[in-house]
Design a protein around this motif. Structure first.
Motif, PDB file in Angstrom:
ATOM      1  N   GLU A  92       1.281  -1.181  -0.004  1.00  0.00           N
ATOM      2  CA  GLU A  92      -0.338   0.110   0.147  1.00  0.00           C
ATOM      3  C   GLU A  92       1.004   1.104  -0.119  1.00  0.00           C
ATOM      4  N   VAL A  94       1.894   4.926   0.608  1.00  0.00           N
ATOM      5  CA  VAL A  94       0.229   5.617   1.209  1.00  0.00           C
ATOM      6  C   VAL A  94       0.963   7.527   0.935  1.00  0.00           C
ATOM      7  N   ARG A  96       1.355  11.370   1.727  1.00  0.00           N
ATOM      8  CA  ARG A  96       0.221  12.680   3.053  1.00  0.00           C
ATOM      9  C   ARG A  96       1.198  13.377   2.765  1.00  0.00           C
ATOM     10  N   SER A 100      -2.642  12.658   9.410  1.00  0.00           N
ATOM     11  CA  SER A 100      -3.793  12.643   9.637  1.00  0.00           C
ATOM     12  C   SER A 100      -3.688  10.890   9.759  1.00  0.00           C
ATOM     13  N   GLY A 101      -4.954   9.860  10.473  1.00  0.00           N
ATOM     14  CA  GLY A 101      -4.888   9.177  10.880  1.00  0.00           C
ATOM     15  C   GLY A 101      -4.062   8.330  11.213  1.00  0.00           C
ATOM     16  N   SER A 102      -3.038   7.674  11.228  1.00  0.00           N
ATOM     17  CA  SER A 102      -2.033   6.539  11.349  1.00  0.00           C
ATOM     18  C   SER A 102      -1.005   7.220  11.973  1.00  0.00           C
ATOM     19  N   ARG A 105      -1.254   8.833  15.079  1.00  0.00           N
ATOM     20  CA  ARG A 105      -1.505   8.160  16.770  1.00  0.00           C
ATOM     21  C   ARG A 105      -0.512   7.338  16.598  1.00  0.00           C
ATOM     22  N   TYR A 123       3.009   0.173   2.904  1.00  0.00           N
ATOM     23  CA  TYR A 123       2.352  -0.659   4.492  1.00  0.00           C
ATOM     24  C   TYR A 123       2.141  -2.756   3.095  1.00  0.00           C
ATOM     25  N   ASP A 177      -4.536  13.035   2.029  1.00  0.00           N
ATOM     26  CA  ASP A 177      -3.535  11.612   2.093  1.00  0.00           C
ATOM     27  C   ASP A 177      -4.525  11.077   1.077  1.00  0.00           C
ATOM     28  N   PHE A 178      -3.202   9.793   0.304  1.00  0.00           N
ATOM     29  CA  PHE A 178      -4.031   8.926  -0.227  1.00  0.00           C
ATOM     30  C   PHE A 178      -3.198   7.615  -0.120  1.00  0.00           C
ATOM     31  N   LYS A 179      -3.988   6.344  -1.007  1.00  0.00           N
ATOM     32  CA  LYS A 179      -3.169   5.197  -1.052  1.00  0.00           C
ATOM     33  C   LYS A 179      -3.480   5.136  -1.986  1.00  0.00           C
ATOM     34  N   ASP A 199     -12.787   6.380  -0.878  1.00  0.00           N
ATOM     35  CA  ASP A 199     -12.223   5.309   0.381  1.00  0.00           C
ATOM     36  C   ASP A 199     -10.655   5.025   0.976  1.00  0.00           C
ATOM     37  N   ASN A 200      -9.823   5.667  -0.287  1.00  0.00           N
ATOM     38  CA  ASN A 200      -8.750   5.735  -0.006  1.00  0.00           C
ATOM     39  C   ASN A 200      -8.143   6.832  -0.104  1.00  0.00           C
ATOM     40  N   CYS A 201      -8.975   8.041  -0.125  1.00  0.00           N
ATOM     41  CA  CYS A 201      -7.805   9.286   0.465  1.00  0.00           C
ATOM     42  C   CYS A 201      -8.726   9.768   2.075  1.00  0.00           C
ATOM     43  N   ARG A 202      -7.944  10.754   1.702  1.00  0.00           N
ATOM     44  CA  ARG A 202      -8.983  11.958   3.035  1.00  0.00           C
ATOM     45  C   ARG A 202      -8.874  13.454   2.185  1.00  0.00           C
ATOM     46  N   ARG A 222     -15.481   5.727   8.964  1.00  0.00           N
ATOM     47  CA  ARG A 222     -14.945   4.973  10.012  1.00  0.00           C
ATOM     48  C   ARG A 222     -15.701   5.619  11.446  1.00  0.00           C
TER      49      ARG A 222
END
Ligand code: UDP
Length: 244
Positions: A92, A94, A96, A100-102, A105, A123, A177-179, A199-202, A222
């Motif tokens: 994957e 990604v 950015r 954001s997101g992971s 975290r 990933y 971001d996007f995948k 589904d795959n980006c912000r 989510r």
């Protein structure tokens, strides 16, 4: 609408892939299934497949027009697209622009922090391992890609980012971001594949200040914010006629 297709080759969380009578091409059907958190959260969102198919078609056409290699051939109907058959690299990819997101975290970066340069995170696509963040050397050790291919993957990802960041800005949308996924076609050429959809980006609405109201992508699902389909529809409405 049902298309004339061959055998079901693969069924994923959001798409089905069918053979055609051309060995170099496959048909992809976008489903209405929504999943998050490694498929622990599931729902059906009627009309999502259509919007993801139409948005993906629009984005892949733009990338092709700008000279990037993609597997996209044609949008066959609202939920079906014809693409080149590819062997997907299990990564994957990604990119950015904003934290954001992971990333938030797993590091002290605060959500919404603009990054000084686009960050590429790779990933390893493996559900059992939970799709871990992977290093370039681990990718080489696992034989997933050579250092030259990793370089090519990153170049393509960065070019995609600069084209699409500018494109979404024209629609009043921030590409956070996007995948991406990439693979090799039967001639061995590296192509951008899979899909590019909310589904795959912000995507954040630049006309809205509120930090949850501005969310236009799958984070609405989510985080249980509601209005998932409406916001996907709004993204498509804003981008569909942008000549770029
Ligand atoms: N993403 C994706 N599929 C995945 C994981 C992430 O499409 O299996 C996308 C996600 O929608 C976001 C970007 O990749 O646009 C970065 O996701 P992140 O690593 O922040 O993970 P998340 O917070 O979604 O768990």
């Amino acid at each position: 609408m049902k298309l004339d297709h061959g055998l079901l080759l693969y069924e994923g969380k959001a798409k089905r892939v069918f053979s055609t009578n051309n060995t170099e091409e496959v048909l992809v059907e976008f489903k209405d299934d929504a999943t998050a958190f490694n498929a622990q959260k599931r729902a059906q969102i009627e009309g999502k497949g259509r919007l993801n198919c139409l948005i993906t078609g629009k984005i892949f056409k733009i990338l092709s027009k700008r000279g990037l290699p993609t597997h996209f051939l044609n949008t066959e109907s609202d939920t079906w697209m014809l693409v080149q058959k590819v062997n997907i690299i299990p990564l994957e990819i990604v990119v950015r622009n904003i934290a954001s997101g992971s990333l938030c975290r797993e590091t002290p970066l605060r959500p919404g922090k603009e990054l000084s340069a686009p960050l590429i995170d790779l990933y390893y696509k493996d559900d059992k391992l939970g799709d871990p963040l992977i290093t370039d050397q681990r990718i080489e050790i696992l034989g997933l890609a050579s250092s030259e291919i990793i370089y090519e993957i990153k170049e393509l990802a960065l070019k995609t980012n600069s084209i699409l960041r500018e494109f979404f800005l024209k629609a009043g949308i921030l590409l956070v971001d996007f995948k991406l996924e990439m693979g090799f076609n039967l001639k061995g050429k590296l192509l951008i594949a899979d899909e590019f959809s909310p589904d795959n980006c912000r995507l954040w609405d630049l006309n809205v200040d509120d930090s949850t109201q501005k969310i236009m992508d799958k984070d609405r699902f989510r985080l249980d914010l509601g209005g998932v389909l409406d916001s996907y529809e709004e993204i498509y409405r804003r981008i569909k006629d942008i000549a770029f």
